[in-house]
Design a protein around this motif. Structure first.
Motif, short mmCIF file in Angstrom:
data_model
loop_
_atom_site.label_atom_id
_atom_site.label_comp_id
_atom_site.label_asym_id
_atom_site.label_seq_id
_atom_site.Cartn_x
_atom_site.Cartn_y
_atom_site.Cartn_z
N GLU A 182 38.63 1.23 44.76
CA GLU A 182 37.87 2.13 43.88
C GLU A 182 37.26 1.36 42.71
N GLY A 183 36.75 0.19 43.02
CA GLY A 183 36.09 -0.63 42.02
C GLY A 183 37.02 -1.43 41.13
N LEU A 184 38.34 -1.27 41.30
CA LEU A 184 39.31 -2.00 40.50
C LEU A 184 39.92 -3.14 41.32
N ARG A 185 40.16 -4.24 40.65
CA ARG A 185 40.72 -5.40 41.32
C ARG A 185 42.25 -5.30 41.36
N VAL A 186 42.83 -5.52 42.53
CA VAL A 186 44.28 -5.49 42.71
C VAL A 186 44.72 -6.82 43.31
N LYS A 187 45.61 -7.51 42.63
CA LYS A 187 46.16 -8.75 43.16
C LYS A 187 47.35 -8.45 44.07
N VAL A 188 47.49 -9.25 45.11
CA VAL A 188 48.66 -9.18 45.99
C VAL A 188 49.38 -10.51 45.86
N THR A 189 50.61 -10.50 45.40
CA THR A 189 51.33 -11.74 45.18
C THR A 189 52.36 -12.04 46.27
N ARG A 190 52.65 -11.05 47.10
CA ARG A 190 53.53 -11.28 48.26
C ARG A 190 53.20 -10.24 49.32
N ALA A 191 53.31 -10.65 50.60
CA ALA A 191 52.99 -9.74 51.70
C ALA A 191 53.80 -10.13 52.93
N GLU A 192 53.78 -9.25 53.93
CA GLU A 192 54.46 -9.50 55.19
C GLU A 192 53.60 -8.97 56.33
N LEU A 193 53.86 -9.43 57.54
CA LEU A 193 53.17 -8.92 58.71
C LEU A 193 53.64 -7.50 58.99
N ALA A 194 52.73 -6.67 59.52
CA ALA A 194 53.06 -5.27 59.81
C ALA A 194 52.56 -4.91 61.20
N GLU A 195 53.08 -3.83 61.74
CA GLU A 195 52.63 -3.33 63.03
C GLU A 195 51.32 -2.57 62.86
N GLY A 196 50.50 -2.56 63.91
CA GLY A 196 49.30 -1.76 63.90
C GLY A 196 48.04 -2.58 63.98
N SER A 197 46.94 -1.91 64.21
CA SER A 197 45.63 -2.54 64.27
C SER A 197 44.56 -1.50 63.96
N GLY A 198 43.39 -1.96 63.63
CA GLY A 198 42.29 -1.07 63.29
C GLY A 198 41.16 -1.84 62.70
N GLU A 199 40.19 -1.13 62.14
CA GLU A 199 39.08 -1.80 61.50
C GLU A 199 39.56 -2.58 60.29
N ALA A 200 39.13 -3.81 60.17
CA ALA A 200 39.61 -4.70 59.11
C ALA A 200 39.43 -4.06 57.74
N GLY A 201 40.50 -4.07 56.95
CA GLY A 201 40.49 -3.51 55.61
C GLY A 201 40.87 -2.05 55.53
N THR A 202 41.20 -1.44 56.67
CA THR A 202 41.58 -0.03 56.70
C THR A 202 43.07 0.14 56.51
N VAL A 203 43.47 1.08 55.65
CA VAL A 203 44.89 1.39 55.46
C VAL A 203 45.36 2.21 56.67
N LEU A 204 46.45 1.78 57.30
CA LEU A 204 46.88 2.36 58.57
C LEU A 204 47.95 3.43 58.43
N ASP A 205 48.64 3.48 57.28
CA ASP A 205 49.70 4.47 57.12
C ASP A 205 49.92 4.75 55.64
N GLY A 206 50.91 5.56 55.34
CA GLY A 206 51.20 5.91 53.96
C GLY A 206 52.01 4.87 53.22
N ASP A 207 52.36 3.77 53.90
CA ASP A 207 53.16 2.72 53.27
C ASP A 207 52.36 1.42 53.16
N LEU A 208 51.05 1.55 53.13
CA LEU A 208 50.12 0.48 52.81
C LEU A 208 50.07 -0.66 53.84
N ALA A 209 50.23 -0.34 55.12
CA ALA A 209 49.88 -1.31 56.15
C ALA A 209 48.36 -1.39 56.19
N ILE A 210 47.81 -2.61 56.23
CA ILE A 210 46.36 -2.81 56.16
C ILE A 210 45.92 -3.63 57.37
N ALA A 211 44.94 -3.10 58.08
CA ALA A 211 44.44 -3.78 59.28
C ALA A 211 43.68 -5.04 58.89
#
Length: 302
Positions: free
Chosen positions: A236-265
């Motif tokens: 929404e026009g705001l910059r968000v840094k990610v300082t740690r992440a992990e692999l998640a299940e799922g696939s979709g269009e790149a940059g799309t949020v896949l569930d309510g727990d912030l899995a990102i394709a």
């Protein structure tokens, strides 16, 4: 030994402390000059090495360059047995390299000749190296090209640059102390220039997350730029840094949020940020972040 120490950031602090603890006569420290920092960037801030040296009662010098004959003469007059260098930040001209009786020894945070240059820890993580380490090198005029005296290895695993920097700083400190003990018995090994890779300085323009890349690469990108400069995306026009992440299940269009727990394709697979930071806010775990920042399934991130 009579040691001149040359270093600036936190990475160099354990080596300076270890040399003093090992009863070497560290009688002079060279470091980067104090620079604007602190509140609103107005106060001059001394480097971490400068601050430690003052607490230890060691003379501190912070020239902006070592290229002048005057600075080189001052350095030569110290009559040091050896100069120990760890992330100093200035190029050492040949007269500086030649001045100490045993030359200049560098603590470099990679397994040379892999990742010569300014950002070896960042680049090692981002490239997906399984193992990295520290090399003690006899310095010469080339960029991290000198003969190698000792190495120590450690797994990269899922460490961030911040975490790996702390680990390698401690390993390098102990390796340098051991190297000075065994210096007369060590056999320097020439580097294989054909096997060399270059760790160019991190550019802030690299920090934006490219969701079209495979998920494993995106995680490495995030960890390699954590904590600084910090990989980021726009919400929404705001910059968000990610300082740690992990692999998640799922696939979709790149940059799309896949569930309510912030899995990102991503381009292949998906990731799930585990620690995030909005501009002007402290970093927080994902659950806490989502309580204050609703990002629902189907949202598109840039």
């Amino acid at each position: 030994m009579r040691v001149v120490f040359m270093g600036s950031p936190e990475f160099a602090v354990p080596t300076l402390q270890a040399l003093v603890d090992a009863a070497h006569e560290v009688f002079c420290v060279y470091t980067q000059p104090p620079r604007p920092g602190g509140r609103r960037g107005k106060e001059l801030t001394k480097t971490p090495v400068h601050q430690l040296a003052e607490r230890l009662g060691i003379e501190v010098r912070h020239p902006t360059s070592l290229k002048s004959a005057e600075e080189q003469e001052k350095f030569t007059a110290l009559d040091a047995d050896v100069a120990v260098v760890a992330a100093y930040g200035l190029i050492l001209p040949q007269p500086i390299l030649d001045a100490p009786k045993r030359g200049c020894l560098n603590v470099h945070a990679s397994l040379l000749p892999h990742w010569r240059g300014a950002a070896p820890i960042h680049r090692s993580i981002m490239a997906g190296d399984e193992v990295t380490g520290v090399t003690i090198m006899q310095m010469e005029a080339g960029l991290d090209t000198g003969p190698m005296l000792a190495t120590v290895r450690t797994p990269v695993e899922d460490k961030t640059t911040g975490e790996l920097t702390e680990e390698l700083a401690e390993l390098g400190a102990q390796l340098m102390v051991g190297t000075l003990i065994d210096l007369d018995a060590l056999h320097a090994v020439e580097q294989d220039d054909e096997a060399a890779t270059y760790a160019k300085k991190i550019d802030k323009a690299e920090a934006r997350i490219d969701w079209s890349r495979p998920a494993a690469e995106v995680v490495r990108h995030i960890h390699g730029l954590s904590p600084f400069p910090g990989a980021w995306f726009e919400m929404e026009g705001l910059r968000v840094k990610v300082t740690r992440a992990e692999l998640a299940e799922g696939s979709g269009e790149a940059g799309t949020v896949l569930d309510g727990d912030l899995a990102i394709a991503c381009g292949e697979g998906a990731i799930r940020p585990t620690r995030l930071q909005r501009a002007g806010k402290p970093a927080m775990d994902r659950a806490e972040f989502l309580r204050g920042n609703a990002i629902g399934k189907g949202a598109g991130l840039k």
